[in-house]
Every structure is written in structure tokens, then in C-alpha cells.
Design a protein around this motif. Sequence first.
Motif, PDB file in Angstrom:
ATOM      1  N   ARG A  49      40.466  46.596  90.163  1.00 43.39           N
ATOM      2  CA  ARG A  49      41.432  46.794  91.305  1.00 43.39           C
ATOM      3  C   ARG A  49      40.960  48.098  92.131  1.00 43.39           C
ATOM      4  O   ARG A  49      40.142  48.971  91.433  1.00 43.39           O
ATOM      5  CB  ARG A  49      42.899  46.962  90.688  1.00 43.39           C
ATOM      6  CG  ARG A  49      43.496  46.061  90.040  1.00 43.39           C
ATOM      7  CD  ARG A  49      44.015  44.813  90.652  1.00 43.39           C
ATOM      8  NE  ARG A  49      45.163  45.345  91.535  1.00 43.39           N
ATOM      9  CZ  ARG A  49      45.535  44.889  92.522  1.00 43.39           C
ATOM     10  NH1 ARG A  49      44.844  44.089  93.380  1.00 43.39           N
ATOM     11  NH2 ARG A  49      46.594  45.592  93.306  1.00 43.39           N
ATOM     12  N   ARG A  50      41.234  48.162  93.119  1.00 40.80           N
ATOM     13  CA  ARG A  50      41.100  49.221  94.170  1.00 40.80           C
ATOM     14  C   ARG A  50      42.215  49.904  94.469  1.00 40.80           C
ATOM     15  O   ARG A  50      43.158  49.287  95.356  1.00 40.80           O
ATOM     16  CB  ARG A  50      40.289  48.835  95.578  1.00 40.80           C
ATOM     17  CG  ARG A  50      38.879  48.726  95.144  1.00 40.80           C
ATOM     18  CD  ARG A  50      38.117  48.295  96.508  1.00 40.80           C
ATOM     19  NE  ARG A  50      38.967  47.689  97.393  1.00 40.80           N
ATOM     20  CZ  ARG A  50      38.710  46.240  97.359  1.00 40.80           C
ATOM     21  NH1 ARG A  50      38.089  45.754  96.636  1.00 40.80           N
ATOM     22  NH2 ARG A  50      39.446  45.486  98.266  1.00 40.80           N
ATOM     23  N   ALA A  51      42.474  51.210  94.176  1.00 41.90           N
ATOM     24  CA  ALA A  51      43.569  52.110  94.518  1.00 41.90           C
ATOM     25  C   ALA A  51      43.370  52.427  95.968  1.00 41.90           C
ATOM     26  O   ALA A  51      42.294  52.743  96.416  1.00 41.90           O
ATOM     27  CB  ALA A  51      43.666  53.342  93.549  1.00 41.90           C
ATOM     28  N   ASP A  52      44.580  52.126  96.802  1.00 43.15           N
ATOM     29  CA  ASP A  52      44.380  52.385  98.201  1.00 43.15           C
ATOM     30  C   ASP A  52      44.153  53.787  98.444  1.00 43.15           C
ATOM     31  O   ASP A  52      43.313  54.339  99.314  1.00 43.15           O
ATOM     32  CB  ASP A  52      45.732  51.783  98.860  1.00 43.15           C
ATOM     33  CG  ASP A  52      45.526  50.108  98.904  1.00 43.15           C
ATOM     34  OD1 ASP A  52      44.695  49.594  98.802  1.00 43.15           O
ATOM     35  OD2 ASP A  52      46.636  49.483  99.185  1.00 43.15           O
ATOM     36  N   LEU A  53      44.907  54.671  97.860  1.00 43.56           N
ATOM     37  CA  LEU A  53      44.696  55.950  98.044  1.00 43.56           C
ATOM     38  C   LEU A  53      44.953  56.546  96.276  1.00 43.56           C
ATOM     39  O   LEU A  53      45.801  56.334  95.777  1.00 43.56           O
ATOM     40  CB  LEU A  53      45.683  56.711  98.680  1.00 43.56           C
ATOM     41  CG  LEU A  53      45.329  56.793 100.270  1.00 43.56           C
ATOM     42  CD1 LEU A  53      46.704  57.402 101.115  1.00 43.56           C
ATOM     43  CD2 LEU A  53      44.323  57.720 100.453  1.00 43.56           C
ATOM     44  N   PHE A  54      43.967  57.231  96.003  1.00 40.95           N
ATOM     45  CA  PHE A  54      43.721  58.080  94.807  1.00 40.95           C
ATOM     46  C   PHE A  54      44.040  59.436  94.870  1.00 40.95           C
ATOM     47  O   PHE A  54      43.043  59.909  95.626  1.00 40.95           O
ATOM     48  CB  PHE A  54      42.460  57.502  93.985  1.00 40.95           C
ATOM     49  CG  PHE A  54      42.625  57.918  92.478  1.00 40.95           C
ATOM     50  CD1 PHE A  54      43.179  56.951  91.592  1.00 40.95           C
ATOM     51  CD2 PHE A  54      42.045  59.163  92.043  1.00 40.95           C
ATOM     52  CE1 PHE A  54      42.844  57.378  90.176  1.00 40.95           C
ATOM     53  CE2 PHE A  54      42.233  59.606  90.818  1.00 40.95           C
ATOM     54  CZ  PHE A  54      42.715  58.757  89.888  1.00 40.95           C
ATOM     55  N   ALA A  55      44.995  60.103  94.254  1.00 41.26           N
ATOM     56  CA  ALA A  55      45.059  61.462  94.801  1.00 41.26           C
ATOM     57  C   ALA A  55      44.985  62.534  93.492  1.00 41.26           C
ATOM     58  O   ALA A  55      45.440  62.074  92.629  1.00 41.26           O
ATOM     59  CB  ALA A  55      46.145  61.725  95.527  1.00 41.26           C
ATOM     60  N   ILE A  56      44.470  63.495  93.557  1.00 38.57           N
ATOM     61  CA  ILE A  56      44.703  64.526  92.576  1.00 38.57           C
ATOM     62  C   ILE A  56      44.990  65.779  93.025  1.00 38.57           C
ATOM     63  O   ILE A  56      44.457  66.332  94.171  1.00 38.57           O
ATOM     64  CB  ILE A  56      43.498  64.675  91.481  1.00 38.57           C
ATOM     65  CG1 ILE A  56      43.403  65.288  90.504  1.00 38.57           C
ATOM     66  CG2 ILE A  56      42.223  64.888  92.494  1.00 38.57           C
ATOM     67  CD1 ILE A  56      42.368  64.972  89.346  1.00 38.57           C
ATOM     68  N   ASN A  57      45.646  66.656  92.063  1.00 42.86           N
ATOM     69  CA  ASN A  57      46.172  67.893  92.849  1.00 42.86           C
ATOM     70  C   ASN A  57      45.509  69.224  91.672  1.00 42.86           C
ATOM     71  O   ASN A  57      44.658  68.707  90.640  1.00 42.86           O
ATOM     72  CB  ASN A  57      47.640  68.362  92.559  1.00 42.86           C
ATOM     73  CG  ASN A  57      48.256  68.277  91.301  1.00 42.86           C
ATOM     74  OD1 ASN A  57      47.764  68.220  90.393  1.00 42.86           O
ATOM     75  ND2 ASN A  57      49.627  68.598  91.675  1.00 42.86           N
ATOM     76  N   GLY A  58      45.672  70.352  91.839  1.00 40.72           N
ATOM     77  CA  GLY A  58      44.935  71.415  91.128  1.00 40.72           C
ATOM     78  C   GLY A  58      45.306  71.374  89.725  1.00 40.72           C
ATOM     79  O   GLY A  58      44.767  71.962  88.803  1.00 40.72           O
TER      80      GLY A  58
END
Length: 165
Positions: A49-58
Amino acid sequence: MGRMIEPEISAPVDGRQSERALEIQRGTARLLRRHGFVSIPELTLKSGRRADLFAINGKGEIWIVEIKSSLADFRADSKWPDYWDYCDRLFFATNQQTPAEIFPQEAGLIIADSHGAEIVRDVELSKLAAARRKAVTLRFAQVAASRLHAIHDPGVPIHIEPAKI
């Protein structure tokens, strides 16, 4: 010493998303930045599967945002629960024209346009296991760096190992 001229840099165009979905993506990415996250679109996971937006913080917190630009778009995809295996929080992002009540309560909800977005329903943190967090963080870094390399040196093919996360 002369003035330094910045090279013109542009992101590669994927071509799979509608104009409306790209507007939601842009506004949502801006929201994520306001919350201290960096994100990349279309990250392929081990599940395929492809994540439409994959985000990570500090802090290493990982969010996946599934973009749905219409009721039909939402109805066409029922595999979204698979994303819970790869993130601490899962959100849907849509526009004001798509009815908010169609989205499952167990995920957060973001309303967006091309200028920005707002979280209208938050979701509790569900922490990933340490090994999975390390694997998805490494995948994020590899893909982001290779995409940046492709922008700076577009003539060189870049091979990224298939997702193992």
C-alpha cells in the motif's frame, strides 16, 4: 564574490492524483509543518500500500494521512485499516465538499484546501513497536533522500530496495 544563484528545483510529478487530491495534499502538508512534521507523499509500505502522506516529527511520532477527494474516492478504497500497522496516528484528509460523516470515527479527520488545513477530529496516539518505528523511519529517510537526489541529479537512475517495513 558574485551573488549565488539558487538552482531551480521542482518535485517530480506523480500523475496518479486528481487536481483536487493534490490541493488537499498541499494544504495538509502545510498543516503538518505547522505541527512540527515533515512529510512525503506516496510512500510505499511493506504491505504494498502507498501512504498518501507519511509524516514524522522530531520526537519520531509517525502520522499517515489518507487523502479522499470525494465520496466515490472514499468508497473505492476499503484497505485503509492496514495503515495502522505503520503509524502512531491515522487521519483522513478531505475537502469541504466531501461529507465528513462518511469517515470512520477511529481515524482522525482533516479538512483541507490548497492553502491550508485544520484537524477537525483528532485521534489518540497508538504507539508503534520500537522495531517497526525504526524500520519505517529508515524507509522514510531513504525515500526522501533519494527523491531529493533525483531532483538535483535527474539523469541518474536511483534504485531503492523494496519496502521491508
